[in-house]
Design a protein around this motif. Sequence first.
Motif, mmCIF file in Angstrom:
data_model
loop_
_atom_site.group_PDB
_atom_site.id
_atom_site.type_symbol
_atom_site.label_atom_id
_atom_site.label_comp_id
_atom_site.label_asym_id
_atom_site.label_seq_id
_atom_site.Cartn_x
_atom_site.Cartn_y
_atom_site.Cartn_z
ATOM 1 N N PRO A 161 0.836 -1.210 0.000
ATOM 2 C CA PRO A 161 0.000 0.000 0.000
ATOM 3 C C PRO A 161 0.868 1.256 0.000
ATOM 4 C CG PRO A 161 -0.744 -1.575 1.665
ATOM 5 C CD PRO A 161 0.577 -2.072 1.173
ATOM 6 N N VAL A 162 0.345 2.300 -0.595
ATOM 7 C CA VAL A 162 1.075 3.572 -0.698
ATOM 8 C C VAL A 162 0.179 4.693 -0.169
ATOM 9 C CG1 VAL A 162 2.204 5.215 -2.229
ATOM 10 C CG2 VAL A 162 2.363 2.769 -2.704
ATOM 11 N N LYS A 163 0.756 5.541 0.693
ATOM 12 C CA LYS A 163 0.026 6.673 1.252
ATOM 13 C C LYS A 163 0.497 7.980 0.608
ATOM 14 C CE LYS A 163 -0.909 4.682 5.812
ATOM 15 N NZ LYS A 163 -0.773 4.860 7.284
ATOM 16 N N PHE A 164 -0.438 8.929 0.507
ATOM 17 C CA PHE A 164 -0.112 10.236 -0.060
ATOM 18 C C PHE A 164 -0.588 11.339 0.876
ATOM 19 C CE2 PHE A 164 -0.443 7.561 -3.868
ATOM 20 C CZ PHE A 164 0.763 7.851 -4.478
ATOM 21 N N LEU A 165 0.173 12.423 0.903
ATOM 22 C CA LEU A 165 -0.231 13.648 1.579
ATOM 23 C C LEU A 165 -0.239 14.735 0.504
ATOM 24 C CD1 LEU A 165 -0.949 14.839 4.353
ATOM 25 C CD2 LEU A 165 1.443 15.477 4.614
ATOM 26 N N TYR A 166 -1.441 15.129 0.080
ATOM 27 C CA TYR A 166 -1.553 15.954 -1.121
ATOM 28 C C TYR A 166 -1.111 17.399 -0.919
ATOM 29 C CZ TYR A 166 -3.833 11.926 -3.133
ATOM 30 O OH TYR A 166 -4.081 10.657 -3.590
ATOM 31 N N SER A 167 -0.779 17.744 0.322
ATOM 32 C CA SER A 167 -0.159 19.052 0.522
ATOM 33 C C SER A 167 1.263 19.066 -0.036
ATOM 34 C CB SER A 167 -0.140 19.408 2.012
ATOM 35 O OG SER A 167 0.567 18.429 2.755
ATOM 36 N N ALA A 181 -2.663 24.575 -5.677
ATOM 37 C CA ALA A 181 -3.545 23.577 -6.287
ATOM 38 C C ALA A 181 -4.229 22.775 -5.190
ATOM 39 C CB ALA A 181 -2.757 22.652 -7.204
ATOM 40 N N ILE A 182 -5.447 22.307 -5.490
ATOM 41 C CA ILE A 182 -6.180 21.451 -4.566
ATOM 42 C C ILE A 182 -6.593 20.179 -5.303
ATOM 43 C CG2 ILE A 182 -7.025 23.337 -3.137
ATOM 44 C CD1 ILE A 182 -9.684 23.142 -4.581
ATOM 45 N N THR A 183 -6.734 19.092 -4.553
ATOM 46 C CA THR A 183 -7.150 17.829 -5.147
ATOM 47 C C THR A 183 -8.583 17.506 -4.752
ATOM 48 O OG1 THR A 183 -6.284 16.582 -3.258
ATOM 49 C CG2 THR A 183 -4.801 16.955 -5.128
#
Length: 237
Positions: A161-167, A181-183
Amino acid sequence: MTMKINSTLKLTILLLLLMSGAGTASAFLAYQAGTQALKGVSQPENNPTKKLTEGAKKSTEPTEFKPIDEKTILIKVYNHTHQKNKAAASGKEQEKEDSKTEDKTSQSKEDTTKEMDASQSVANLPLQVTDQGVKLEINEATNEGTTLSLKVNLQNEGTTPVKFLYSFLEVKDNQGRSLSAITEGLPEELPANSENFVGKVKIPSALVDDSQSLSLNLTDYPDQKLKLNIPQIPVIR
């Protein structure tokens, strides 16, 4: 004996008279001194407490709330982040005004060139990158009101599994400027051997007015081992 009492009484009365006279004289002198000291002093025309009361009333009066336009906020944030001075902004405005004064023939040629460039840029989509089994793909770039919207696909074909922090998502234009930008719709964690997740990356159009292309860079959190970088994303107007 009687004479002794009489002399004592007289002495007492005399002392009382002297004390009374001294007190009267002291009071008179104090009154005169006070009168002399207060000469030239007059009562103020206005009551100072009235001004304080009026000021307090004005400060407690509610003021009308005026919302700030979203585009204005974005432009101010952009200018502050990149230290864009007023001279440069006015110069660009002047260039825009000068370009509007060109003759119709040159304007037509420029518009044709821009249309050709735009069609070629759109033809570059979809753009895709894969690292360690994680695939990032941009399928579509569209305008949604005052927002440039990039349709994004994310898929983890790996076994971890892979985690993301979109900041940590980094978006830059072709001039190297970082853009806000925002997701939307993208998961915080991609399960192993997962299905394809579809979302959007949204950028205010006001920030890309003079940009030709964008680059997008995304990495995992907290390891930051993935390098998902897609350059040459077209800017649609």
